[in-house]
Design an enzyme around this catalytic site. Structure first.
Site, PDB file in Angstrom:
ATOM      1  N   HIS A   1      36.043 -15.685 -16.156  1.00  0.00           N
ATOM      2  CA  HIS A   1      36.227 -15.836 -14.986  1.00  0.00           C
ATOM      3  C   HIS A   1      36.144 -17.004 -14.008  1.00  0.00           C
ATOM      4  CE1 HIS A   1      36.106 -12.206 -16.025  1.00  0.00           C
ATOM      5  NE2 HIS A   1      34.759 -11.229 -15.486  1.00  0.00           N
TER       6      HIS A   1
ATOM      7  N   ASP B   1      41.312 -11.293 -18.613  1.00  0.00           N
ATOM      8  CA  ASP B   1      39.999 -11.930 -17.488  1.00  0.00           C
ATOM      9  C   ASP B   1      40.884 -11.123 -15.731  1.00  0.00           C
ATOM     10  OD1 ASP B   1      39.179 -13.540 -15.782  1.00  0.00           O
ATOM     11  OD2 ASP B   1      38.613 -14.790 -16.976  1.00  0.00           O
ATOM     12  N   HIS B   2      40.083 -10.132 -15.411  1.00  0.00           N
ATOM     13  CA  HIS B   2      40.378  -9.429 -14.497  1.00  0.00           C
ATOM     14  C   HIS B   2      40.838 -10.532 -12.712  1.00  0.00           C
ATOM     15  CE1 HIS B   2      35.863  -8.526 -12.807  1.00  0.00           C
ATOM     16  NE2 HIS B   2      36.857  -8.854 -12.189  1.00  0.00           N
TER      17      HIS B   2
HETATM   18  N1  LIG Z   1      32.816  -1.588 -16.797  1.00  0.00           N
HETATM   19  C1  LIG Z   1      33.240  -2.564 -16.624  1.00  0.00           C
HETATM   20  O1  LIG Z   1      32.860  -2.996 -15.069  1.00  0.00           O
HETATM   21  C2  LIG Z   1      33.141  -4.092 -17.284  1.00  0.00           C
HETATM   22  C3  LIG Z   1      33.979  -3.566 -18.190  1.00  0.00           C
HETATM   23  N2  LIG Z   1      34.583  -4.509 -19.346  1.00  0.00           N
HETATM   24  C4  LIG Z   1      33.875  -4.010 -20.786  1.00  0.00           C
HETATM   25  O2  LIG Z   1      35.542  -3.053 -21.577  1.00  0.00           O
HETATM   26  C5  LIG Z   1      34.812  -2.489 -21.614  1.00  0.00           C
HETATM   27  C6  LIG Z   1      34.388  -0.883 -21.788  1.00  0.00           C
HETATM   28  O3  LIG Z   1      33.169  -0.805 -20.844  1.00  0.00           O
HETATM   29  P1  LIG Z   1      32.678  -0.069 -20.293  1.00  0.00           P
HETATM   30  O4  LIG Z   1      33.573   1.179 -19.712  1.00  0.00           O
HETATM   31  O5  LIG Z   1      31.761  -0.322 -19.008  1.00  0.00           O
HETATM   32  O6  LIG Z   1      31.391   0.735 -21.372  1.00  0.00           O
HETATM   33  P2  LIG Z   1      31.100   2.322 -22.020  1.00  0.00           P
HETATM   34  O7  LIG Z   1      30.245   2.215 -22.360  1.00  0.00           O
HETATM   35  O8  LIG Z   1      30.710   3.039 -20.037  1.00  0.00           O
HETATM   36  O9  LIG Z   1      32.093   3.171 -22.627  1.00  0.00           O
HETATM   37  C7  LIG Z   1      32.642   2.540 -23.925  1.00  0.00           C
HETATM   38  C8  LIG Z   1      33.692   3.722 -23.726  1.00  0.00           C
HETATM   39  O10 LIG Z   1      33.990   4.084 -25.306  1.00  0.00           O
HETATM   40  C9  LIG Z   1      34.014   5.041 -26.256  1.00  0.00           C
HETATM   41  N3  LIG Z   1      33.682   4.489 -27.495  1.00  0.00           N
HETATM   42  C10 LIG Z   1      32.153   4.089 -27.543  1.00  0.00           C
HETATM   43  N4  LIG Z   1      32.533   4.517 -29.025  1.00  0.00           N
HETATM   44  C11 LIG Z   1      33.266   5.040 -29.755  1.00  0.00           C
HETATM   45  C12 LIG Z   1      33.982   4.883 -30.841  1.00  0.00           C
HETATM   46  N5  LIG Z   1      33.602   5.159 -31.944  1.00  0.00           N
HETATM   47  N6  LIG Z   1      35.068   5.712 -30.927  1.00  0.00           N
HETATM   48  C13 LIG Z   1      35.386   6.403 -29.761  1.00  0.00           C
HETATM   49  N7  LIG Z   1      35.119   5.765 -28.098  1.00  0.00           N
HETATM   50  C14 LIG Z   1      34.335   5.307 -27.943  1.00  0.00           C
HETATM   51  C15 LIG Z   1      32.798   5.782 -24.901  1.00  0.00           C
HETATM   52  O11 LIG Z   1      33.601   7.494 -25.136  1.00  0.00           O
HETATM   53  P3  LIG Z   1      32.293   8.174 -26.134  1.00  0.00           P
HETATM   54  O12 LIG Z   1      31.384   8.355 -25.997  1.00  0.00           O
HETATM   55  O13 LIG Z   1      32.849   9.943 -25.288  1.00  0.00           O
HETATM   56  O14 LIG Z   1      32.808   8.154 -27.412  1.00  0.00           O
HETATM   57  C16 LIG Z   1      33.509   4.755 -23.730  1.00  0.00           C
HETATM   58  O15 LIG Z   1      34.044   5.931 -23.060  1.00  0.00           O
HETATM   59  C17 LIG Z   1      33.698  -3.472 -22.128  1.00  0.00           C
HETATM   60  O16 LIG Z   1      34.118  -4.060 -23.201  1.00  0.00           O
HETATM   61  C18 LIG Z   1      33.409  -4.497 -21.700  1.00  0.00           C
HETATM   62  O17 LIG Z   1      32.757  -5.366 -21.577  1.00  0.00           O
HETATM   63  C19 LIG Z   1      34.600  -5.623 -18.796  1.00  0.00           C
HETATM   64  C20 LIG Z   1      34.779  -5.864 -17.574  1.00  0.00           C
HETATM   65  C21 LIG Z   1      33.776  -4.644 -16.183  1.00  0.00           C
HETATM   66  O1  LIG Z   2      33.383  -9.476 -15.196  1.00  0.00           O
HETATM   67  C1  LIG Z   2      32.499  -9.399 -14.711  1.00  0.00           C
HETATM   68  O2  LIG Z   2      32.595  -9.541 -13.359  1.00  0.00           O
HETATM   69  C2  LIG Z   2      32.317  -8.244 -12.171  1.00  0.00           C
HETATM   70  C3  LIG Z   2      32.502  -9.047 -11.320  1.00  0.00           C
HETATM   71  O3  LIG Z   2      33.478  -8.646 -10.863  1.00  0.00           O
HETATM   72  P1  LIG Z   2      34.107  -8.419  -9.465  1.00  0.00           P
HETATM   73  O4  LIG Z   2      35.668  -8.404  -9.199  1.00  0.00           O
HETATM   74  O5  LIG Z   2      33.394  -7.583  -8.694  1.00  0.00           O
HETATM   75  O6  LIG Z   2      33.888  -9.943  -8.821  1.00  0.00           O
HETATM   76  C4  LIG Z   2      30.430  -8.668 -12.950  1.00  0.00           C
HETATM   77  O7  LIG Z   2      29.947  -8.123 -12.214  1.00  0.00           O
HETATM   78  C5  LIG Z   2      30.215  -8.502 -13.706  1.00  0.00           C
HETATM   79  O8  LIG Z   2      29.060  -8.790 -14.717  1.00  0.00           O
HETATM   80  C6  LIG Z   2      31.292  -9.281 -15.538  1.00  0.00           C
HETATM   81  O9  LIG Z   2      30.932  -8.425 -16.624  1.00  0.00           O
END
Ligand SMILES: NC(=O)C1=CN([C@@H]2O[C@H](COP(=O)(O)OP(=O)(O)OC[C@H]3O[C@@H](n4cnc5c(N)ncnc54)[C@H](OP(=O)(O)O)[C@@H]3O)[C@@H](O)[C@H]2O)C=CC1
Ligand SMILES: O=C1O[C@H](COP(=O)(O)O)[C@@H](O)[C@H](O)[C@H]1O
Length: 517
Positions: free
Chosen positions: A255, A192-193
């Site tokens: 959060h 939970d960041h």
């Molecule tokens: N982005 C954010 O700010 C935040 C994200 N999160 C959480 O972090 C996690 C990742 O989010 P996010 O980075 O945004 O998602 P993205 O969709 O940007 O990235 C997903 C990643 O998963 C890989 N992937 C998908 N399917 C497969 C598969 N079958 N095998 C291997 N790799 C796979 C994709 O790469 P490829 O297509 O090359 O396979 C890609 O690298 C989620 O759980 C999200 O809820 C939580 C807080 C904030």
């Molecule tokens: O986990 C999440 O947090 C961000 C907000 O994070 P912050 O550190 O920038 O305050 C939120 O935008 C996003 O929807 C949510 O998945």
């Protein structure tokens, strides 16, 4: 992990860090920059390696180019011309494996790559698996890690898992059961960041390190607590995920409730992770559950942004956002009045609110103290403002207290003064980012600022009642213009109790005299 271990002086133990989802948004914006910052600050041992895993084809070199771009764009340390030697040394520790997480043969190849980097960098067999993947993949990866022979046979292995942890209590239980077939609870680090944020961790020190707060920290002296997590952004590129989740699941279950636990928990007798987490889970279990749909309606407001003007720009409504259902009733805002039914907090409302497309980006906790038993200055026509303790979590970091004092030089005029300690003004960009701290802690086996399973379960139990009441009446949602403070009904939640939301970051009250450092 032992009590009071001096983390500032420690380096992480030698380990291979696996980033599943290495081509994704989270890796690019948060994880790679965090690893580089740790390296630059000497907190990462030399015997480390990072293996990025995702389906997209990448050579090791191409992966390192992605890494470079991510750091130049998002890291607080940039690679400068004269750092190129350090950069090359750092980047050599990174390799990439293209793998579909469902393909078991790929794990055997991953194991070969892992053994070769362990040999090359003399790594003692510790493995940290970070799942930056869609949550529906968490169970399969963990199962295949075991089946594919990826668990450490000599050192430790740990699983760092991103949120959301399930969609509701029952899916979270199912996920937890799947993970626990492979990893023990103490090997699972649920991120939970917000718990990695400097000022969220500081709540503990402000409360338990200052003798003048503790005697007042209860229902005899505190009138209410307000927790605001407001964002100016909309859903950006995450419409597909967000439309399924909504603000309650995206921010509320994790959060917001975690911040509430930090404010409301009892002091642990020792600073072992389990002692702190024991106290936090007691708070979550003391949350008064909403008993009926009417109860939810009376205590919780949900809203969705429509088009509006924000910071001089016309913004689309939520329903017009990319990958969002044009008839969506998903909430982008919610506010709630919550009670913690224990001796300390009985009768004190905790008002919590979060939303997208609000006027400012801020996370803030306001503790409003009760008024004096009687106002002896009433004869001089002086109203006394309530005292406040305000904890600013981000983007500004610091605390201030608001007190009443005599205006210097005047005969009798009393004015509210705000005395501020602005941490971000002092340490500014050196304040470590949440992900740095959390990756560092996970590598050191310190689970204090990760959520334990019973906390997650208790939070879902509370949130599920709201979600299921809403699901019965999906269209009963208040629309608010982008750039506004959300539905008016959220103000009424407090007005009914004789309170109002205090202005937050950047929206300071006119009548207050600020004493800033
Ligand atoms: N982005 C954010 O700010 C935040 C994200 N999160 C959480 O972090 C996690 C990742 O989010 P996010 O980075 O945004 O998602 P993205 O969709 O940007 O990235 C997903 C990643 O998963 C890989 N992937 C998908 N399917 C497969 C598969 N079958 N095998 C291997 N790799 C796979 C994709 O790469 P490829 O297509 O090359 O396979 C890609 O690298 C989620 O759980 C999200 O809820 C939580 C807080 C904030
Ligand atoms: O986990 C999440 O947090 C961000 C907000 O994070 P912050 O550190 O920038 O305050 C939120 O935008 C996003 O929807 C949510 O998945």
């Amino acid at each position: 992990m032992t009590e009071n271990q001096n983390l500032e002086s420690l380096q992480t133990p030698g380990a291979v860090f696996f980033i599943f989802g290495a081509t994704g948004d989270l890796a690019r914006r948060k994880l790679f920059p965090a690893i580089y910052s740790l390296y630059r600050e000497g907190k990462l041992a030399e015997d480390f390696a990072v293996i990025g895993v995702a389906r997209r084809p990448r050579t090791h070199e191409e992966f390192r180019d992605d890494l470079y771009r991510s750091i130049q764009e998002f890291c607080r340390y940039k690679v400068k011309e004269d750092d190129l030697e350090t950069w090359t040394k750092f980047a050599e520790h990174f390799s990439y494996k293209s793998l579909d997480i469902h393909n078991i043969d790929g794990y055997h190849e991953l194991r070969d790559l892992t053994e070769s980097v362990e040999d090359r960098f003399n790594i003692p067999g510790n493995r940290l698996f970070y799942l930056a993947l869609a949550p529906e993949l968490f169970g399969s990866v963990s199962f295949n890690l075991k089946k594919g022979g990826m668990l450490a046979s000599e050192g430790w292995h740990r699983l760092v898992i991103e949120k959301p942890f399930g969609y509701d209590l029952s899916s979270a239980q199912k996920l937890n059961e799947e993970l626990s077939q492979v990893f023990k609870e103490e090997e699972i680090f649920r991120i939970d960041h917000y718990l990695g944020k400097e000022m969220v961790q500081n709540i503990e020190v402000i409360r338990f390190g200052n003798s003048f707060f503790e005697p007042l920290w209860n229902n005899k002296h505190i009138a209410n607590v307000q927790i605001t997590l407001s964002e100016t952004v909309g859903v950006e590129e995450r419409g597909g995920y967000y439309d399924h989740a909504g603000a309650l699941r995206d921010m509320g279950q994790n959060h917001m409730l975690q911040m509430l636990t930090m404010i409301a928990m009892e002091a642990p007798s020792r600073l072992y992770p389990e002692d702190i987490r024991d106290e936090k889970v007691k708070v979550l279990r003391s949350l008064r559950p909403y008993e009926s749909e009417e109860d939810v309606k009376a205590h919780v407001v949900r809203g969705q942004y429509k088009s509006g003007e924000s910071h001089g720009k016309e913004m689309l409504g939520y329903r017009q956002e990319d990958k969002v259902d044009p008839d969506s009733n998903t909430e982008t805002y919610f506010a709630a009045k919550v009670f913690v039914d224990n001796f300390r907090w009985a009768g004190v409302p905790f008002y919590i609110r979060t939303g997208k497309r609000l006027p400012v980006k801020t996370t803030e906790v306001v503790v409003e103290f009760k008024q004096m038993p009687t106002n002896v200055y009433l004869g001089q026509k002086h109203n006394l403002e309530p005292n406040l303790l305000v904890i600013r979590v981000n983007p500004m970091e610091g605390i201030y207290i608001k007190i009443n004092a005599k205006k210097p030089g005047s005969e009798s005029k009393i004015e509210p003064f705000a005395m501020e300690f602005c941490q971000s003004c002092q340490v500014g960009i050196n304040s470590p980012e949440a992900y740095e701290r959390l990756i560092y802690d996970a590598a050191n086996g310190d689970s204090t600022y990760f959520t334990r399973w019973d906390e997650v379960a208790a939070a879902w139990s509370f949130v599920d009642r709201i979600a299921s009441a809403w699901a019965k009446n999906p269209s009963d949602i208040q629309m608010y213009p982008a750039g506004s403070w959300g539905p008016e009904q959220a103000d009424e939640l407090l007005a009914l109790d004789g309170f109002h939301w205090w202005p937050v970051n950047g929206q300071e009250e006119d009548n207050v005299i600020w004493i800033k450092q």
